[in-house]
Structure formats: structure tokens, C-alpha cells
Design an enzyme around this catalytic site. Structure first.
Site, PDB file in Angstrom:
ATOM      1  N   GLY A   9      43.679  30.504   1.001  1.00 24.86           N
ATOM      2  CA  GLY A   9      44.772  30.332   1.910  1.00 24.86           C
ATOM      3  C   GLY A   9      45.634  29.661   1.974  1.00 24.86           C
ATOM      4  O   GLY A   9      45.929  28.807   2.648  1.00 24.86           O
ATOM      5  N   GLY A  13      48.450  26.050   7.613  1.00 21.23           N
ATOM      6  CA  GLY A  13      47.510  24.603   6.494  1.00 21.23           C
ATOM      7  C   GLY A  13      48.090  23.918   5.819  1.00 21.23           C
ATOM      8  O   GLY A  13      49.374  25.022   4.651  1.00 21.23           O
ATOM      9  N   PHE A  14      46.898  23.339   5.320  1.00 18.18           N
ATOM     10  CA  PHE A  14      47.120  23.343   3.965  1.00 18.18           C
ATOM     11  C   PHE A  14      47.519  23.776   3.110  1.00 18.18           C
ATOM     12  O   PHE A  14      48.203  23.570   1.978  1.00 18.18           O
ATOM     13  CB  PHE A  14      45.876  22.785   3.239  1.00 18.18           C
ATOM     14  CG  PHE A  14      44.642  21.959   3.906  1.00 18.18           C
ATOM     15  CD1 PHE A  14      45.411  20.834   4.884  1.00 18.18           C
ATOM     16  CD2 PHE A  14      43.744  20.909   3.700  1.00 18.18           C
ATOM     17  CE1 PHE A  14      44.813  20.322   5.735  1.00 18.18           C
ATOM     18  CE2 PHE A  14      42.945  19.805   4.592  1.00 18.18           C
ATOM     19  CZ  PHE A  14      43.898  19.046   5.485  1.00 18.18           C
ATOM     20  N   TYR A 149      28.948  22.985   7.719  1.00 21.91           N
ATOM     21  CA  TYR A 149      29.722  22.625   6.753  1.00 21.91           C
ATOM     22  C   TYR A 149      30.243  22.134   5.953  1.00 21.91           C
ATOM     23  O   TYR A 149      30.379  21.690   4.932  1.00 21.91           O
ATOM     24  CB  TYR A 149      30.755  22.261   8.092  1.00 21.91           C
ATOM     25  CG  TYR A 149      32.467  22.088   7.638  1.00 21.91           C
ATOM     26  CD1 TYR A 149      32.839  22.689   6.510  1.00 21.91           C
ATOM     27  CD2 TYR A 149      32.852  21.014   7.605  1.00 21.91           C
ATOM     28  CE1 TYR A 149      34.020  23.100   6.413  1.00 21.91           C
ATOM     29  CE2 TYR A 149      34.373  20.737   7.269  1.00 21.91           C
ATOM     30  CZ  TYR A 149      34.731  21.543   6.284  1.00 21.91           C
ATOM     31  OH  TYR A 149      36.020  20.917   6.021  1.00 21.91           O
ATOM     32  N   PRO A 179      40.075  15.239   2.224  1.00 23.33           N
ATOM     33  CA  PRO A 179      40.191  15.076   3.516  1.00 23.33           C
ATOM     34  C   PRO A 179      39.782  14.764   4.507  1.00 23.33           C
ATOM     35  O   PRO A 179      38.428  15.460   4.638  1.00 23.33           O
ATOM     36  CB  PRO A 179      40.763  16.410   3.883  1.00 23.33           C
ATOM     37  CG  PRO A 179      41.181  17.154   2.823  1.00 23.33           C
ATOM     38  CD  PRO A 179      40.099  16.870   2.049  1.00 23.33           C
ATOM     39  N   LEU A 181      40.313  13.225   8.716  1.00 24.13           N
ATOM     40  CA  LEU A 181      40.810  14.123  10.021  1.00 24.13           C
ATOM     41  C   LEU A 181      42.294  14.472   9.807  1.00 24.13           C
ATOM     42  O   LEU A 181      42.847  13.487   9.365  1.00 24.13           O
ATOM     43  CB  LEU A 181      40.760  12.598  11.467  1.00 24.13           C
ATOM     44  CG  LEU A 181      41.292  13.710  12.562  1.00 24.13           C
ATOM     45  CD1 LEU A 181      40.651  14.185  12.793  1.00 24.13           C
ATOM     46  CD2 LEU A 181      41.383  12.699  13.357  1.00 24.13           C
TER      47      LEU A 181
END
Ligand SMILES: NC(=O)c1ccc[n+]([C@@H]2O[C@H](COP(=O)([O-])OP(=O)(O)OC[C@H]3O[C@@H](n4cnc5c(N)ncnc54)[C@H](OP(=O)(O)O)[C@@H]3O)[C@@H](O)[C@H]2O)c1
Length: 250
Positions: A9, A13-14, A149, A179, A181
Site C-alpha cells: 500500500g 497515505g501511510f 472493518y 492508529p 483518526l
């Protein structure tokens, strides 16, 4: 010789932030995702220490092909960051889409599990390595609409802890990062499929950033070899717990 990290990924993002940070820490990073052009853009900024790899973690053949490519180039994977994942929808369970549930399980549970299964034996053989999984506060704290989820992230948390049990006596490390938010990623857009609704999730909130998570991953990965961070829950200061609800008759 720099250490080899596989970050799934890594196209957003991350994952992109983790790749950037690990390269800065001296790792050679293989960044995997489905969108090659995004990985190539990252390579343009990170240079030779970043290797783009097309991999769909929901496709066993794609994982096998990706790992075979890594094996041809590198001696082994020192750090596996299982970050690829997604949430789909916020509907209550009784109204949720089964397709969404199956995709979350295929990505967050099966994809991650296949990667662990493929990479772990080599780490044990070399008696060295670290698996960092991206869980979530949703894996420990239920919330309305979190249903599958949250369940996938509870799986990731428990798998991480059970791996530690099996790896007793080896030097292989496992960490679950959880994590809360976190803004500035595609997570809510993927989940809600609506840019305005996605932006509203972070409105007025000083949410975590992808760099905060990259910082956390880099920290756990650079502790002395005797140190294993089992789980690490990280929330922005603006976020806290909702407490229990009691439904009362009118
Ligand atoms: N943002 C948050 O608030 C938050 C909080 C807690 C936990 N997390 C977890 O942190 C991880 C990263 O989240 P994020 O916020 O960075 O999300 P993001 O910006 O949407 O990035 C998700 C990444 O996963 C990749 N991905 C999705 N499905 C994939 C598949 N089938 N095969 C390979 N790669 C796939 C995407 O790349 P491609 O689309 O190019 O494949 C993308 O690079 C996820 O596991 C998420 O559950 C996020």
C-alpha cells in the site's frame, strides 16, 4: 548493506509516508500497490533506494509473482510493513454490502495473512526480521458502522500477538500499530466514495498525519534488536472514547 523493507500500500497515505521515512532511515524499500504510476512518482522523488512493485494483495498469484521478483533482486526481506488495507462503508451491519465485507476481508485479512505466511519462514531461517502490521483502534474499540472493518483489524491485532507466541526463541519481531483518526490519506474517500463526506470526517479536528504514523513505524523498526513493541495504539489528542450507550424505553 542496507536493510530491505517491503511496504504494501505504498502508493498513497501511510504507505507512501512510511516508504519515504524508511528510505531516509537508510532502508532499501520495495513499495507495493496496484497503481504503478503512483509508485513511479514516488520513485522519482526517492531515487534508487525505492523499488516500485505492482502487487494486488487480494490476488495470491500477484503476491507470489511480486515476492519472486524481490527474491531475484534481494537476499531477503528484513522488514515487512503490512499496510495495504481499506474500510468500505459505514452502514450498520444489517444494511451493509456483502461485497464490501468480502473485499475488506480479502484485503485486510487474507492478503495480509498470505504475505505473513510467505515471508515469515525466510525470516525465521535467517533468525532476523520484523513484521509491522497496520491495525487500527477499530480493532479494539467498537463503533457504529465499524462492523467488519473493526473485525478485520481485531484479526490483525490477534494474529500479531499470536505470531509473537509462535516466534518465541527466535529474534523475529512483530508489531501491531493501531492508529486512530488520521487525515491526509485516501482512507475516507475510499470508504465513503464522496469527497465532501470524506473531508467532513476531519473538519475542525487536529487529526494525526501519515507522517505521524511513518514516525511510529520507523521508531518501532529501529529499536535495538532485543526490543519488541507488541502493540502501539496512537490517537490524536482531539480523539477519545465514546463510552457505553443505553437504549431506554420512551
Ligand atoms: N487513515 C486512517 O485513519 C487509518 C486509521 C487506522 C488504520 N488505518 C489503516 O492504515 C492502512 C493505510 O491506510 P491509509 O489511510 O494510508 O489509506 P489509503 O490512503 O487509502 O492507502 C491505502 C493503500 O493501500 C493500497 N491497497 C488497497 N487495496 C490494495 C490491494 N488489493 N492490493 C495492494 N494494495 C492495496 C492502496 O494502493 P492501490 O490502490 O494503488 O493498490 C493504497 O496505497 C490501512 O490498512 C488502514 O486500514 C488507517
Amino acid at each position: 548493506m542496507s536493510k530491505i523493507a517491503l511496504v504494501t500500500g505504498a502508493s498513497a497515505g501511510f504507505g507512501a509516508a512510511i516508504a519515504r521515512r524508511l528510505v531516509a532511515e537508510g532502508f532499501t524499500v520495495v513499495g507495493a500497490a496496484r497503481r504503478l504510476e503512483r509508485l513511479q512518482a514516488l520513485q522519482a522523488t526517492l531515487g534508487a533506494a525505492f523499488h516500485p512493485l505492482v502487487m494486488d494483495v487480494t490476488d495470491a498469484a500477484s503476491i507470489d509473482a511480486g515476492l519472486a521478483q524481490i527474491k531475484r533482486q534481494f537476499a531477503g526481506i528484513d522488514l515487512l510493513v503490512n499496510n495495504a488495507g481499506l474500510a468500505l462503508g459505514v452502514a450498520p451491519a444489517q444494511q451493509a454490502s456483502l461485497d464490501d465485507w468480502e473485499r475488506m476481508i480479502a484485503t485486510n485479512v487474507l492478503g495480509l495473512t498470505r504475505l505473513v505466511h510467505a515471508v515469515l519462514p525466510g525470516m525465521v531461517e535467517r533468525n532476523q526480521g520484523h513484521i509491522v502490521n497496520l491495525g487500527s483502534v477499530a480493532g479494539s474499540h467498537p463503533y457504529p458502522g465499524g462492523n467488519v472493518y473493526g473485525a478485520t483489524k481485531a484479526f490483525v491485532r490477534q494474529l500479531s500477538l499470536n505470531l509473537r507466541a509462535d516466534l518465541f526463541g527466535t529474534q523475529v519481531r512483530v508489531t501491531n500499530i493501531e492508529p486512530g483518526l488520521c487525515g491526509g490519506t485516501e482512507f475516507s474517500l475510499v470508504r465513503l466514495k464522496d469527497a465532501d463526506r470524506a473531508a467532513a470526517v476531519y473538519e475542525g479536528a487536529d487529526a494525526l498525519t501519515a507522517d505521524d504514523i511513518a514516525d511510529t513505524v520507523a521508531w518501532v523498526a529501529t529499536r535495538p534488536g532485543r526490543v519488541n513493541i507488541n502493540t502501539l495504539e496512537v490517537m490524536p489528542v482531539c480523539q477519545s472514547f465514546a463510552g457505553m450507550k443505553v437504549h431506554r424505553d420512551a
